[in-house]
Scaffold this active site. Sequence first.
Site, PDB file in Angstrom:
ATOM      1  N   SER A  11       0.834  -1.203   0.000  1.00 31.89           N
ATOM      2  CA  SER A  11       0.000   0.000   0.000  1.00 31.89           C
ATOM      3  C   SER A  11       0.869   1.253   0.000  1.00 31.89           C
ATOM      4  O   SER A  11       1.613   1.525   0.949  1.00 31.89           O
ATOM      5  CB  SER A  11      -0.918   0.017   1.223  1.00 31.89           C
ATOM      6  OG  SER A  11      -1.597   1.256   1.257  1.00 31.89           O
ATOM      7  N   HIS A  36      -0.901  -1.004  -4.449  1.00 35.13           N
ATOM      8  CA  HIS A  36      -2.227  -0.575  -3.978  1.00 35.13           C
ATOM      9  C   HIS A  36      -2.202   0.930  -3.721  1.00 35.13           C
ATOM     10  O   HIS A  36      -1.372   1.426  -2.961  1.00 35.13           O
ATOM     11  CB  HIS A  36      -2.527  -1.338  -2.690  1.00 35.13           C
ATOM     12  CG  HIS A  36      -3.855  -1.085  -2.079  1.00 35.13           C
ATOM     13  ND1 HIS A  36      -5.009  -1.717  -2.496  1.00 35.13           N
ATOM     14  CD2 HIS A  36      -4.233  -0.294  -1.039  1.00 35.13           C
ATOM     15  CE1 HIS A  36      -6.035  -1.330  -1.738  1.00 35.13           C
ATOM     16  NE2 HIS A  36      -5.591  -0.453  -0.850  1.00 35.13           N
ATOM     17  N   ASP A  38      -4.411   4.105  -2.380  1.00 40.53           N
ATOM     18  CA  ASP A  38      -5.598   4.502  -1.626  1.00 40.53           C
ATOM     19  C   ASP A  38      -5.965   5.938  -1.951  1.00 40.53           C
ATOM     20  O   ASP A  38      -5.196   6.853  -1.667  1.00 40.53           O
ATOM     21  CB  ASP A  38      -5.298   4.416  -0.125  1.00 40.53           C
ATOM     22  CG  ASP A  38      -5.160   2.990   0.353  1.00 40.53           C
ATOM     23  OD1 ASP A  38      -6.114   2.214   0.199  1.00 40.53           O
ATOM     24  OD2 ASP A  38      -4.073   2.651   0.870  1.00 40.53           O
ATOM     25  N   HIS A  69      -7.943   1.822  -4.664  1.00 37.26           N
ATOM     26  CA  HIS A  69      -8.977   1.651  -3.634  1.00 37.26           C
ATOM     27  C   HIS A  69      -9.618   3.015  -3.392  1.00 37.26           C
ATOM     28  O   HIS A  69      -9.006   3.898  -2.807  1.00 37.26           O
ATOM     29  CB  HIS A  69      -8.283   1.112  -2.363  1.00 37.26           C
ATOM     30  CG  HIS A  69      -9.168   0.946  -1.185  1.00 37.26           C
ATOM     31  ND1 HIS A  69      -8.681   0.608   0.065  1.00 37.26           N
ATOM     32  CD2 HIS A  69     -10.518   1.043  -1.035  1.00 37.26           C
ATOM     33  CE1 HIS A  69      -9.683   0.510   0.914  1.00 37.26           C
ATOM     34  NE2 HIS A  69     -10.810   0.794   0.277  1.00 37.26           N
ATOM     35  N   PHE A 148      -6.718   5.126   7.478  1.00 33.01           N
ATOM     36  CA  PHE A 148      -5.347   5.315   7.951  1.00 33.01           C
ATOM     37  C   PHE A 148      -4.561   4.011   7.893  1.00 33.01           C
ATOM     38  O   PHE A 148      -5.128   2.936   8.137  1.00 33.01           O
ATOM     39  CB  PHE A 148      -5.346   5.818   9.402  1.00 33.01           C
ATOM     40  CG  PHE A 148      -6.044   7.139   9.552  1.00 33.01           C
ATOM     41  CD1 PHE A 148      -5.346   8.328   9.371  1.00 33.01           C
ATOM     42  CD2 PHE A 148      -7.405   7.184   9.822  1.00 33.01           C
ATOM     43  CE1 PHE A 148      -6.008   9.551   9.470  1.00 33.01           C
ATOM     44  CE2 PHE A 148      -8.071   8.405   9.924  1.00 33.01           C
ATOM     45  CZ  PHE A 148      -7.367   9.595   9.748  1.00 33.01           C
ATOM     46  N   GLY A 150      -1.308   1.684   9.406  1.00 30.86           N
ATOM     47  CA  GLY A 150      -0.706   1.468  10.724  1.00 30.86           C
ATOM     48  C   GLY A 150      -1.648   1.046  11.828  1.00 30.86           C
ATOM     49  O   GLY A 150      -1.285   1.114  13.002  1.00 30.86           O
ATOM     50  N   ASP A 180      -7.139  -6.009   3.537  1.00 31.08           N
ATOM     51  CA  ASP A 180      -6.457  -4.708   3.611  1.00 31.08           C
ATOM     52  C   ASP A 180      -6.592  -4.159   5.027  1.00 31.08           C
ATOM     53  O   ASP A 180      -7.704  -3.931   5.498  1.00 31.08           O
ATOM     54  CB  ASP A 180      -7.113  -3.757   2.588  1.00 31.08           C
ATOM     55  CG  ASP A 180      -6.472  -2.382   2.535  1.00 31.08           C
ATOM     56  OD1 ASP A 180      -5.407  -2.175   3.158  1.00 31.08           O
ATOM     57  OD2 ASP A 180      -7.047  -1.510   1.846  1.00 31.08           O
ATOM     58  N   GLY A 181      -5.453  -3.935   5.667  1.00 29.85           N
ATOM     59  CA  GLY A 181      -5.450  -3.323   6.991  1.00 29.85           C
ATOM     60  C   GLY A 181      -4.730  -4.176   8.023  1.00 29.85           C
ATOM     61  O   GLY A 181      -5.202  -5.252   8.394  1.00 29.85           O
ATOM     62  N   GLY A 202       0.809  -2.364   4.037  1.00 27.56           N
ATOM     63  CA  GLY A 202       1.365  -1.010   4.062  1.00 27.56           C
ATOM     64  C   GLY A 202       2.553  -0.934   4.994  1.00 27.56           C
ATOM     65  O   GLY A 202       3.708  -1.138   4.603  1.00 27.56           O
TER      66      GLY A 202
HETATM   67  C1  DX5 Z   1      -6.543   1.975   5.011  1.00 23.32           C
HETATM   68  C2  DX5 Z   1      -6.023   1.641   3.648  1.00 23.32           C
HETATM   69  C3  DX5 Z   1      -4.922   0.654   3.626  1.00 23.32           C
HETATM   70  C4  DX5 Z   1      -3.683   1.031   4.390  1.00 23.32           C
HETATM   71  C5  DX5 Z   1      -3.060  -0.271   4.856  1.00 23.32           C
HETATM   72  O1  DX5 Z   1      -7.697   2.695   4.852  1.00 23.32           O
HETATM   73  O2  DX5 Z   1      -7.052   1.132   2.844  1.00 23.32           O
HETATM   74  O3  DX5 Z   1      -4.595   0.284   2.279  1.00 23.32           O
HETATM   75  O4  DX5 Z   1      -2.756   1.764   3.667  1.00 23.32           O
HETATM   76  O5  DX5 Z   1      -1.977   0.025   5.633  1.00 23.32           O
HETATM   77  P1  DX5 Z   1      -1.490  -0.929   6.813  1.00 23.32           P
HETATM   78  O6  DX5 Z   1      -1.009  -2.206   6.173  1.00 23.32           O
HETATM   79  O7  DX5 Z   1      -0.421  -0.149   7.484  1.00 23.32           O
HETATM   80  O8  DX5 Z   1      -2.673  -1.182   7.706  1.00 23.32           O
HETATM   81 ZN    ZN Z   2      -6.555   0.316   0.872  1.00 27.22          ZN
END
Ligand code: DX5
Ligand code: ZN
Length: 232
Positions: A11, A36, A38, A69, A148, A150, A180-181, A202
């Site tokens: 991400s 990916h 966002d 996304h 977000f 993290g 995702d997340g 991410g």
């Molecule tokens: C959150 C996003 C994710 C995010 C994932 O709304 O859709 O794609 O960047 O990041 P991590 O892997 O850090 O949770």
């Molecule tokens: Zn995402």
Amino acid sequence: MKKHPLIINPSLLSADFLHLEKDLKETVGAGVEMLHADVMDGVYVPNISFGFDIIGKIASICSVPVDVHMMTVAPWDYLDVLKEKGAYSVTIHSDVGDVCRRRDTLARIRTLGMRAAVALKPAFPAEAVSDVIDLCDMVLVMTVEPGFGGQKFKGDMLPKIRDVKRIAERAGTTVSVQVDGGVNVENIGLCSETGADNFVVGTAFFGAENKKERYEDLREAAVCGASRSARG
Ligand code: DX5
Ligand code: ZN
């Protein structure tokens, strides 16, 4: 049933935007299968990320598909520009617009030659995609609240992966399932064991000292999970 290849999908929200080109070269060089992106409008989620010009620039220098996304209230307004900027797939959320609007949007994404997907926030059950599943190439099961990077992985979302696959099967189709997340080396195996094949990572990818090693660890854990599930 169609088998979907396992895809490690970093991400870009967690990329180093001060040294983006270098970070992207390392990321693609590590072997990842997808990127990916966002898009957040500050309305659908309480955050704003980046826009279409940035996505176009990223797509122009990366040899892997860019998966977008859309965390926006009106994703249908941006389909042509996404196509023009080189998006491979576009994901809209299950709670934007009414069902007619979502169906039209997914059909239009496909007509433009992109892959169409619907995302489920944690509050929505798998059934929320049943009226559009025939138009989906992929369903995204969110394992955090969108907005977000993290955040902590919500393990209680895992059963939704199986529910989505069951709904697709019942409709006589098959979809890729993305998570995702909060996905990391510790939980990615559980995700693939449960039936997910596309893993957005991410913080756990871009936070690594060595991206190639991190990619290999993620991939190995995902492959192990998938083979556990194949053995039953
Ligand atoms: C959150 C996003 C994710 C995010 C994932 O709304 O859709 O794609 O960047 O990041 P991590 O892997 O850090 O949770
Ligand atoms: Zn995402």
